[in-house]
Write an enzyme that holds these catalytic residues in place. Structure first.
Site, PDB file in Angstrom:
ATOM      1  N   LYS A  45      41.037  32.015  39.936  1.00  0.00           N
ATOM      2  CA  LYS A  45      40.887  31.504  41.456  1.00  0.00           C
ATOM      3  C   LYS A  45      42.170  31.764  42.124  1.00  0.00           C
ATOM      4  CE  LYS A  45      39.438  27.740  44.659  1.00  0.00           C
ATOM      5  NZ  LYS A  45      38.679  28.851  45.483  1.00  0.00           N
ATOM      6  N   ASN A 127      45.661  39.737  46.397  1.00  0.00           N
ATOM      7  CA  ASN A 127      44.691  39.491  47.430  1.00  0.00           C
ATOM      8  C   ASN A 127      45.235  39.827  48.691  1.00  0.00           C
ATOM      9  OD1 ASN A 127      42.645  38.918  48.956  1.00  0.00           O
ATOM     10  ND2 ASN A 127      42.403  36.845  48.346  1.00  0.00           N
ATOM     11  N   CYS A 130      44.247  38.748  53.008  1.00  0.00           N
ATOM     12  CA  CYS A 130      44.710  37.513  53.841  1.00  0.00           C
ATOM     13  C   CYS A 130      45.238  37.969  55.140  1.00  0.00           C
ATOM     14  CB  CYS A 130      45.694  36.705  52.869  1.00  0.00           C
ATOM     15  SG  CYS A 130      45.226  36.467  51.540  1.00  0.00           S
ATOM     16  N   GLY A 217      27.567  40.201  47.180  1.00  0.00           N
ATOM     17  CA  GLY A 217      26.340  40.093  46.743  1.00  0.00           C
ATOM     18  C   GLY A 217      25.713  41.755  46.646  1.00  0.00           C
ATOM     19  N   GLY A 243      31.639  44.020  43.310  1.00  0.00           N
ATOM     20  CA  GLY A 243      30.768  44.014  44.361  1.00  0.00           C
ATOM     21  C   GLY A 243      29.328  44.260  44.243  1.00  0.00           C
ATOM     22  N   GLY A 244      28.622  43.235  44.032  1.00  0.00           N
ATOM     23  CA  GLY A 244      27.066  43.405  44.066  1.00  0.00           C
ATOM     24  C   GLY A 244      26.633  43.570  42.455  1.00  0.00           C
TER      25      GLY A 244
END
Length: 304
Positions: A45, A127, A130, A217, A243-244
């Site tokens: 995370k 990441n 942001c 998803g 991604g999905g």
């Protein structure tokens, strides 16, 4: 030879499958259900310098083929993560990829300089989706120059390889990827969520309190495949695709498009056992498709 093995900077993966950041916490909950040593890696995370409570609720909404989230990078902060979360993960052989976020360039540098103190952390996932609070809230990852500068600053202090997570909410994903590679990034992870919204018909207002949220998803898989294919066409930089992903065929589609490994996100909420299931199913599907190893699949892709 392990036919599922993948070697990319900082990461010797026994297989190419890992849970995506934000969908697995720091692994403690999932460790009660299966051995985390089965995983190729774990994307932990997001971590920021200080604790963050995240956005107001509601911050999750289902969609027809996925979900929206606006969690707001809720996390206990760098000191807590170093003292309590990462030590738990050190008992496993599975390499940890630490996701790092921030509101300023200094935030990123501060976390990246220290997160490698944990022996479990073998790489950083930066990441850059942001908002940059010093530049009008525009995400770091939407401007090639800003993304280049941030990547370079982090590379100067990081003790482990740096993979930069690309936002799909851009006009030209290739120029962003090239700027990041030129700054010295060791790899890319792609894609992050697409910006979306749902409306509550009764209140006439967005369901998500924040207004918008990140769409993840199955709905975003074709976008992810397209963007990975575009970047791979101009660069040999290592890519962790996401991604999905739902099925083993999805995993192979990502690998053929140009990814070296694959992260599973939203499906962890639907099926907590999705990662070990995919790892188990992958060799059988490879046999059916005449794929001897992932190393050979990569050579086949390179020679096209």
């Amino acid at each position: 030879m392990n036919r599922l093995a993948v070697e990319i900077p900082g990461l010797s993966l026994k297989n190419p499958i890992m849970p995506a950041s934000g969908c697995f916490g720091f692994g403690q909950e999932y460790s009660k259900y299966y051995d985390l040593n089965e995983l190729g890696a774990i994307m932990a995370k997001a971590v920021t310098p200080e604790p963050r409570l995240g956005n107001p609720t509601p911050r999750v909404a289902e969609t027809a083929s996925g979900m929206l989230n606006a969690i707001g990078l809720q996390n206990p902060g760098l000191e807590h993560v170093l003292a309590h979360e990462l030590p738990f993960l050190e008992q496993f052989e599975t390499p940890i990829i630490a996701n790092v976020a921030g509101a300023t360039e200094d935030d990123y540098v501060q976390v990246c300089a220290r997160i490698g103190e944990s022996k479990a952390v073998k790489a950083i996932e930066l990441n850059i989706s942001c908002p940059n609070v010093k530049h009008g809230g525009i995400a770091f990852g939407t401007d090639p120059e800003v993304a280049h500068r941030l990547t370079k600053a982090v590379k100067n202090v990081a003790s482990v390889p740096v993979y930069v997570k690309l936002s799909p909410n851009v006009a030209d994903i290739v120029s962003i990827a090239q700027a990041i590679e030129a700054a010295g990034a060791d790899g890319l992870t792609m894609i992050n969520t697409l910006l979306g919204m749902r409306i509550d018909l009764k209140t006439r207002k967005p369901i998500i309190a924040n207004g918008t949220g990140g769409l993840s998803g199955p709905a975003i898989k074709p976008v992810a495949i397209r963007m990975i294919h575009q970047v791979r066409a101009v660069s040999n930089i290592p890519i962790i695709g996401m991604g999905g992903v739902q099925t083993v065929d999805d995993v192979l589609e990502f690998l053929i498009a140009g990814a070296d490994a694959v992260a599973v996100g939203t499906m962890n909420f639907t099926d907590p056992f999705i990662c070990p299931k995919l790892i188990s199913e992958l060799p059988k599907r490879m046999d059916a498709l005449g794929i001897s190893s992932l190393q050979d699949l990569k050579k086949e892709r390179t020679n096209q």
